[in-house]
Design a protein around this motif. Structure first.
Motif, PDB file in Angstrom:
ATOM      1  N   ILE A   1       2.142   1.711  -3.523  1.00  0.00           N
ATOM      2  CA  ILE A   1       1.107   2.201  -4.446  1.00  0.00           C
ATOM      3  C   ILE A   1       0.907   3.701  -4.249  1.00  0.00           C
ATOM      4  O   ILE A   1       0.744   4.455  -5.209  1.00  0.00           O
ATOM      5  CB  ILE A   1      -0.210   1.410  -4.252  1.00  0.00           C
ATOM      6  CG1 ILE A   1      -0.030  -0.035  -4.766  1.00  0.00           C
ATOM      7  CG2 ILE A   1      -1.376   2.087  -4.980  1.00  0.00           C
ATOM      8  CD1 ILE A   1      -1.162  -0.989  -4.419  1.00  0.00           C
TER       9      ILE A   1
ATOM     10  N   ARG B   1       0.831  -1.211   0.000  1.00  0.00           N
ATOM     11  CA  ARG B   1       0.000   0.000   0.000  1.00  0.00           C
ATOM     12  C   ARG B   1       0.867   1.263   0.000  1.00  0.00           C
ATOM     13  O   ARG B   1       0.549   2.256  -0.659  1.00  0.00           O
ATOM     14  CB  ARG B   1      -0.938   0.007   1.204  1.00  0.00           C
ATOM     15  CG  ARG B   1      -2.068  -1.003   1.054  1.00  0.00           C
ATOM     16  CD  ARG B   1      -3.230  -0.660   1.961  1.00  0.00           C
ATOM     17  NE  ARG B   1      -3.838   0.617   1.619  1.00  0.00           N
ATOM     18  CZ  ARG B   1      -4.563   1.343   2.451  1.00  0.00           C
ATOM     19  NH1 ARG B   1      -4.766   0.941   3.686  1.00  0.00           N
ATOM     20  NH2 ARG B   1      -5.078   2.497   2.074  1.00  0.00           N
TER      21      ARG B   1
ATOM     22  N   VAL C   1       2.673   0.368  -8.758  1.00  0.00           N
ATOM     23  CA  VAL C   1       1.509  -0.489  -8.606  1.00  0.00           C
ATOM     24  C   VAL C   1       1.879  -1.950  -8.843  1.00  0.00           C
ATOM     25  O   VAL C   1       2.109  -2.378  -9.969  1.00  0.00           O
ATOM     26  CB  VAL C   1       0.383  -0.070  -9.576  1.00  0.00           C
ATOM     27  CG1 VAL C   1      -0.826  -0.976  -9.398  1.00  0.00           C
ATOM     28  CG2 VAL C   1       0.016   1.387  -9.348  1.00  0.00           C
TER      29      VAL C   1
ATOM     30  N   ASP D   1       0.876  -5.886  -6.523  1.00  0.00           N
ATOM     31  CA  ASP D   1      -0.199  -6.288  -5.631  1.00  0.00           C
ATOM     32  C   ASP D   1       0.287  -7.270  -4.579  1.00  0.00           C
ATOM     33  O   ASP D   1       1.476  -7.621  -4.509  1.00  0.00           O
ATOM     34  CB  ASP D   1      -1.432  -6.785  -6.389  1.00  0.00           C
ATOM     35  CG  ASP D   1      -1.262  -8.154  -7.005  1.00  0.00           C
ATOM     36  OD1 ASP D   1      -0.147  -8.716  -6.948  1.00  0.00           O
ATOM     37  OD2 ASP D   1      -2.250  -8.665  -7.564  1.00  0.00           O
TER      38      ASP D   1
END
Lengths: 408, 408
Positions: free
Chosen positions: B352, B349, B357, B359
């Motif tokens: 990001i 997080r 980006v 995951d």
């Protein structure tokens, strides 16, 4: 001369409570479109909504849109919007896949709910995919017999697990009495699965009132969701805990992002989801459902009956020799009218050349669909008089109309 | 300071034979997008193609487009375009449905080809939907055992009907040797089904050279077909006559418009079609496949190896304590790199928030995907240095990064 003039039809259109709805659709000019029972027309708002999904949700926001744009929940949120149109409750409808795949899923879920009963009842008049998929389910699950009905009463017995029937017949447009048939099937101890492809969006459907067990349907006909738009399935709330979806993909898992080693079905109708939903096609469908939010289904039905009645009345006068295969009683038909003609194929091609678009189904059926959202009374007049001209002047006998299409 | 500078990466980008490909994509500014292994970026040409399908094919030409725009054949024509990317022949690949549904269809078709064998081999490391759907097939067909493998050799025996494995592992990025595994499975008399979701478009795949029996895959990752774009399935030509699709809808019928009373499968892979294809989603996929027509897969692989190697090398220097879970040998990995970190979720997080980006996958995996068509060497540099900053300054410990997402 017929007893209703085109000017009379203009008056009817001006008095139509749904008259403004036609402006919601982008219809090609010069065409009388009577094929909304096959592929619904394009809503004007669809292009912008799909473009937004492509350019903003996908292009700009990328994977975040699974949350922020609600992609993950599209099968459920879209299903809930469809529920209102077919008399289902929230959480009883899931949008996705094709009608064929949904028949497979609900039939494979229904049969084990009636253990010991090994017969599936279908109908020779049913749309072929329903019949074909039932064969596939029977083959996959093993030891099921498929029984075709002439009359329902003859087919039902204590060996019947499930009955799959179309609410409206795809060829004749005949409408079944959903309440009475469901009650009769339940009295025999079997489960009732309705195919709503040719009724939803044209005929009021109330699955809960009928106490239906399962249902399936498509959204690209009267619901105007676009070519091959996501279909849907309905599982009555009372069956949801016991109904098992054998196409058990991760979108139907109780906790999909836990990546548990074993399948654990989600609560409710969500368990009937399998893989990732085709988001662009859902976007188009939801654009159309925005329109349906504003529609009164009683007005739809009233107009549907008026349009189909007018068409039949006009052709009774203009072409008394034509064989109507759709029931004359409006209570027994959906929103299409079909005629039998031995030269149905070239007749329809000659009509299409004159801008009247219906279709043909083997061996001899001409179909005319009347989507109440955008078909006008003048369209009915134009179609009936064009058909009378083609038949009266024997225009379909022209050589150019004789060759066969591979797909109609 | 690290041994490779950002300026060095600029040079690498300028020398990249695929450098112009990035211009084909609409990527949000200010973002280093390393999630093409989950959702591929939007090709610039997609919006116009989809708009044409909506406005012209649907809106203007309506149902005629089933013929004139090739809608009816989309599953096959799109499948043939995909075939080139996975080493399949014409007529061996069908595009449609989701990966989950396709696993169901090919597994249910494969098992009866090995009568008497009642074991399906899968892998605890497989993507969950593969495992879940195998459970569903076993339940539908009855009396099949599912055996999870540690090592393939231990799992194989003369009771095994079919083996389903991922070509590239969705978490670790590890790449299986398709030729060797397929040969080993065949030596045991079983059928091999490959899941290509995480390899097609990033790793050269040659199903024919490997002599694979069946395969499935999605098109929304490296292939950039769009969210939930049609998946595909592969049936080796030698199995096509005997393989039966139990989801036997009318689109897979030998003569669908004859409306015959009974199902009669089409020749070839077409029999694996079920219902109407979601045309708008196929349109987006075909826009992307226009780009793939021009791509040399050997260049894709070379760049993929170079990007992932650079990322690993940079993090070896910058964050030597990070635990790499992806194989160091490029021959053993696909186009993603994964690290294990006990605070993987808040670390990702924080990344990001800094425009990088990737995951997170439970319980502790951070994934970074390197789509060779549009990821640059400078992106690799920026991602590695951002990760080093987040870890070095313990930025992820900020309170705002601690809450849990429901969907990632």
């Amino acid at each position: 001369m017929v007893s209703v003039s085109r000017a009379d039809c203009y008056v009817l259109d001006s008095e139509d409570p749904l008259r403004d709805m036609r402006e919601e659709f982008s219809l090609p000019s010069g065409i009388t479109y009577l094929l909304g029972n096959s592929l619904g027309a394009l809503p004007r708002r669809t292009a912008a909504k799909v473009a937004h999904t492509v350019e903003t949700e996908w292009g700009r926001d990328l994977g975040a849109s699974w949350n922020t744009a609600g992609w993950w929940d599209l099968p459920q949120t879209t299903g809930d919007r469809l529920a209102r149109l077919i008399g289902a409750g929230p959480g009883e409808v899931l949008a996705g896949d094709s009608t064929s795949t949904n028949i497979f899923k609900v039939m494979a879920a229904a049969l084990p709910l009636r253990p010991g009963r090994r017969v599936i009842v279908s109908d020779l008049e049913n749309f072929p995919t329903d019949r074909y998929v039932v064969e596939g389910v029977a083959r996959a699950l093993g030891s099921y017999e498929i029984r075709d009905i002439g009359s329902l009463d003859e087919a039902l017995g204590d060996d019947v697990a499930a009955v799959l029937l179309s609410h409206v017949d795809y060829r004749t447009g005949a409408l079944r009495d959903m309440d009475a048939v469901t009650a009769r099937v339940h009295a025999a101890g079997a489960l009732m699965i309705w195919d709503l492809c040719h009724s939803a969006g044209a005929v009021p459907v109330d699955l809960r009132a009928a106490d239906a067990d399962f249902a399936v349907g498509c959204t690209y006909k009267y619901l105007n969701g676009g070519p091959g738009a996501p279909a849907y399935l309905y599982v009555a709330e009372r069956h949801q805990d016991a109904a098992y979806n054998v196409v058990s993909g991760w979108h139907g898992h109780a906790d999909p992002f836990a990546f548990e080693p074993n399948y654990r079905p989600a609560d409710g109708v969500r368990r009937f989801a399998a893989g990732s939903p085709p988001v662009l096609s859902y976007s188009a469908l939801n654009a159309s459902l925005d329109i349906w939010e504003t529609v009164d289904m009683a007005q739809i039905r009233a107009k549907s009956v008026a349009l189909t009645t007018l068409f039949i009345d006009l052709l009774d006068e203009l072409c008394p020799d034509l064989t109507l295969v759709t029931p004359r009683d409006p209570a027994e038909r959906g929103s299409q009218v079909s005629y039998r003609h031995q030269d149905g194929y070239p007749v329809m091609r000659a009509l299409i050349d004159r801008g009247v678009v219906g279709d043909y189904r083997k061996p001899d059926i001409m179909r005319f669909g009347f989507a109440p959202l955008y078909v006008r009374y003048v369209d009915v007049y134009d179609a009936a008089t064009a058909l009378a001209e083609v038949l009266g002047k024997e225009l379909w006998r022209e050589e150019r109309y004789q060759e066969q299409l591979t797909v109609t």
